[in-house]
Design a protein around this motif. Structure first.
Motif, PDB file in Angstrom:
ATOM      1  N   ALA A 138      12.271   8.700  81.622  1.00 48.03           N
ATOM      2  CA  ALA A 138      13.398   8.574  82.553  1.00 48.03           C
ATOM      3  C   ALA A 138      13.497   9.813  83.431  1.00 48.03           C
ATOM      4  O   ALA A 138      13.745   9.721  84.643  1.00 48.03           O
ATOM      5  N   GLU A 139      13.276  10.979  82.825  1.00 45.72           N
ATOM      6  CA  GLU A 139      13.339  12.228  83.580  1.00 45.72           C
ATOM      7  C   GLU A 139      12.220  12.297  84.619  1.00 45.72           C
ATOM      8  O   GLU A 139      12.444  12.701  85.766  1.00 45.72           O
ATOM      9  N   GLN A 140      11.006  11.879  84.213  1.00 44.33           N
ATOM     10  CA  GLN A 140       9.875  11.894  85.140  1.00 44.33           C
ATOM     11  C   GLN A 140      10.086  10.926  86.299  1.00 44.33           C
ATOM     12  O   GLN A 140       9.763  11.231  87.457  1.00 44.33           O
ATOM     13  N   ASP A 141      10.641   9.759  85.995  1.00 44.54           N
ATOM     14  CA  ASP A 141      10.928   8.774  87.050  1.00 44.54           C
ATOM     15  C   ASP A 141      11.947   9.327  88.055  1.00 44.54           C
ATOM     16  O   ASP A 141      11.819   9.129  89.265  1.00 44.54           O
ATOM     17  N   LYS A 142      12.941  10.027  87.517  1.00 45.77           N
ATOM     18  CA  LYS A 142      13.960  10.624  88.377  1.00 45.77           C
ATOM     19  C   LYS A 142      13.348  11.674  89.297  1.00 45.77           C
ATOM     20  O   LYS A 142      13.654  11.739  90.499  1.00 45.77           O
ATOM     21  N   LEU A 143      12.435  12.481  88.746  1.00 42.84           N
ATOM     22  CA  LEU A 143      11.785  13.521  89.546  1.00 42.84           C
ATOM     23  C   LEU A 143      10.881  12.913  90.616  1.00 42.84           C
ATOM     24  O   LEU A 143      10.764  13.449  91.724  1.00 42.84           O
ATOM     25  N   LYS A 144      10.238  11.787  90.299  1.00 40.72           N
ATOM     26  CA  LYS A 144       9.401  11.111  91.293  1.00 40.72           C
ATOM     27  C   LYS A 144      10.242  10.644  92.478  1.00 40.72           C
ATOM     28  O   LYS A 144       9.822  10.733  93.632  1.00 40.72           O
ATOM     29  N   GLU A 145      11.414  10.137  92.177  1.00 44.07           N
ATOM     30  CA  GLU A 145      12.310   9.701  93.251  1.00 44.07           C
ATOM     31  C   GLU A 145      12.783  10.884  94.085  1.00 44.07           C
ATOM     32  O   GLU A 145      12.917  10.786  95.309  1.00 44.07           O
ATOM     33  N   GLU A 146      13.008  12.013  93.427  1.00 40.16           N
ATOM     34  CA  GLU A 146      13.436  13.212  94.150  1.00 40.16           C
ATOM     35  C   GLU A 146      12.335  13.709  95.087  1.00 40.16           C
ATOM     36  O   GLU A 146      12.619  14.183  96.199  1.00 40.16           O
ATOM     37  N   ILE A 147      11.067  13.602  94.635  1.00 37.01           N
ATOM     38  CA  ILE A 147       9.941  14.024  95.477  1.00 37.01           C
ATOM     39  C   ILE A 147       9.866  13.168  96.738  1.00 37.01           C
ATOM     40  O   ILE A 147       9.594  13.664  97.838  1.00 37.01           O
ATOM     41  N   LYS A 148      10.115  11.866  96.574  1.00 36.59           N
ATOM     42  CA  LYS A 148      10.097  10.960  97.729  1.00 36.59           C
ATOM     43  C   LYS A 148      11.144  11.358  98.771  1.00 36.59           C
ATOM     44  O   LYS A 148      10.940  11.196  99.968  1.00 36.59           O
ATOM     45  N   LYS A 149      12.269  11.900  98.287  1.00 36.73           N
ATOM     46  CA  LYS A 149      13.364  12.261  99.182  1.00 36.73           C
ATOM     47  C   LYS A 149      13.287  13.711  99.669  1.00 36.73           C
ATOM     48  O   LYS A 149      14.081  14.115 100.517  1.00 36.73           O
ATOM     49  N   ALA A 150      12.358  14.471  99.097  1.00 40.72           N
ATOM     50  CA  ALA A 150      12.244  15.888  99.469  1.00 40.72           C
ATOM     51  C   ALA A 150      11.922  16.030 100.957  1.00 40.72           C
ATOM     52  O   ALA A 150      11.096  15.306 101.504  1.00 40.72           O
ATOM     53  N   LYS A 151      12.562  16.997 101.607  1.00 39.08           N
ATOM     54  CA  LYS A 151      12.401  17.163 103.056  1.00 39.08           C
ATOM     55  C   LYS A 151      11.456  18.309 103.415  1.00 39.08           C
ATOM     56  O   LYS A 151      10.937  18.367 104.527  1.00 39.08           O
TER      57      LYS A 151
END
Length: 490
Positions: A138-151
């Motif tokens: 769950a933590e890794q999935d959350k971080l993957k989503e954060e990378i997608k949104k990283a500017k």
């Protein structure tokens, strides 16, 4: 009467003890929301899913209970699966060791969650690990989503560092567990999952000045198996070994016969004396080289047959199965790379004069076994002819063909159509040369490359790689000559 009763009681006790000693395992399963349904006890064998095997099957009673037992003397344990019905998604994994007598309660609608164990502390700890993995995922999935949104690149770098830190925590979890519970199946699994961590920093050769560009590879290869217990047959009944041995043998070992044979011997020595680990290792290594498209691996196949199968190490094979391996190796052995090519004496299709392969004078000889009706041969021959005229002829190559079938007219028409009449073209109308067995010709075209001494230097080639093999041979010869001159100069 009292004496008879005492003797009877002792006999009964002895029978109970003998029965318990013979029992490999006992698993009592209780499904809270399923009844009168088929249940399977399933195990891994070397590979991960979907390659799984049914150990046993039984039907839940009207209360949702079923018991699996075994007296199999070869049972050693592993990661097993309870499969409800015929849908693989309705299942859960658990650890099963020899001598286990455990109880399991599960609810189908909640699987794989909510499984409870009785009399199995290791499975309770295993469930704790499964729960930890859920949080990690769950933590890794959350971080993957954060990378997608990283500017920005800086934001991405921060998130990736968090991901690496989380992965390190998982690794530490496994290591701490293995230290705290040595000898257990889960600890063996965790140790087997360990991968080498390359020491940081710049690494130099012995002179202390030149950077060692191969250090990471050599270190990783040297420490690849550090945590793997080759004496523990239970690891074969987990989804770990196949992928690990595949990575090692196909990515870390140089695909040369000498290197492959050396690593095969090392792995087989580590597993010798075990039952399942040795069985799987010898089978995997043999299957890998037998089906390899890499030139020269047939030599390794012959090596394994001669040094293991012929010496009785493949204890699981029937006589008929063993004979197939021996026959295959016998066919391959005469034409492995590095051997002198077997002689072929056949009539020239045009002149009728007998042609001898070994007496053909040339720096290199390309031997082509073909059929005039073979579609692939018809596609390959123009490319071969173009290669010969533009590249090979200048390198002192002669072309020696053997038509494997066809009437004389069909063969001569083929030669004329593809303009290969300048080659040495032969056929075997009387089937006297035994080229099928000598050169292991089971499909066409089959192409060999021989050097000036008629030593086999390449086999099962095509127009795309003949020139590169010759180039490699010439480069090796130049390096050998250069080294010899340097030694002479010294």
């Amino acid at each position: 009467m009292r004496k008879i009763a005492l003797i009877t009681m002792l006999l009964l006790i002895g029978m109970v003890e003998l029965s318990a000693a013979r029992q490999a395992y006992k698993v009592q399963l209780k499904m809270t929301d399923v009844k009168d349904s088929l249940v399977y006890l399933v195990h891994y064998y070397g590979k991960g899913r979907p390659t799984i095997f049914i150990t046993d099957s039984a039907k839940l009673d009207h209360n949702g209970n079923v018991t699996f037992t075994s007296t199999d003397s070869t049972f050693c344990g592993g990661i097993y699966i309870i499969l409800i019905g015929d849908k693989e998604r309705t299942n859960f994994e658990f650890l099963l060791n020899r001598g286990d007598d455990i109880g399991i309660t599960a609810t189908k609608s909640k699987l794989p969650d909510g499984v409870k164990f009785r009399n199995s502390p290791e499975n309770e700890r295993f469930q704790g690990y499964v729960d930890y993995l859920k949080g990690f995922s769950a933590e890794q999935d959350k971080l993957k989503e954060e990378i997608k949104k990283a500017k920005t690149a800086s934001d991405t770098d921060v998130i990736r560092k968090k991901s690496v830190a989380s992965s390190k925590k998982l690794t530490e979890y496994r290591r701490e567990y293995a230290k705290s519970h040595p000898g257990t199946l889960l600890s063996a699994v965790f140790n087997a999952m360990e991968t080498p961590e390359i020491p940081e920093g710049v690494h130099y050769l012995e002179d202390g000045k030149t950077k060692d560009s191969t250090y990471a590879y050599r270190y990783y290869k040297a420490h690849y198996w550090d945590g793997f217990d080759f004496r523990d047959d239970r690891l074969i009944y987990t989804p770990l070994y196949d992928s690990r041995i595949e990575e090692f043998m196909t990515k870390l070992v140089v695909p040369w016969p000498d290197s492959m044979e050396k690593e095969c011997d090392i792995l087989l020595k580590k597993t010798k004396g075990t039952r399942d680990m040795f069985h799987y290792t010898l089978w995997w290594l043999t299957h890998n080289v037998e089906n390899s498209k890499v030139m020269g691996m047939d030599e390794v196949f012959v090596y394994l047959v001669e040094n293991y199968y012929m010496k009785g190490d493949a204890f699981w094979l029937t006589n008929d199965e063993l004979t197939k391996y021996l026959d295959r190796a016998q066919k391959i052995a005469p034409n492995v790379i590095g051997n002198i090519a077997p002689e072929i004496k056949l009539p020239n299709i045009v002149t009728k004069k007998e042609e001898s392969l070994l007496n053909t004078k040339a720096k290199y000889t390309v031997v082509v076994f073909y059929s005039p009706t073979c579609g692939h041969c018809q596609h390959e021959m123009p490319s071969l002819d173009s290669l010969y005229e533009n590249v090979l002829k200048a390198k002192g190559v002669k072309m020696f063909t053997v038509a494997t079938e066809g009437e004389e007219k069909a063969i001569t028409d083929f030669i004329t159509k593809y303009k290969i009449d300048s080659w040495i073209n032969t056929s075997d109308p009387g089937h006297t040369s035994d080229y099928h067995n000598k050169y292991d010709v089971y499909s066409t075209p089959t192409i060999y490359l021989l050097d000036e001494k008629k030593i086999i230097r390449g086999k099962r080639l095509d127009h795309a790689n003949i020139a590169s093999v010759i180039e490699m041979l010439e480069k090796k010869a130049k390096n050998k000559e250069k080294n010899a001159s340097a030694r002479t100069g010294q």
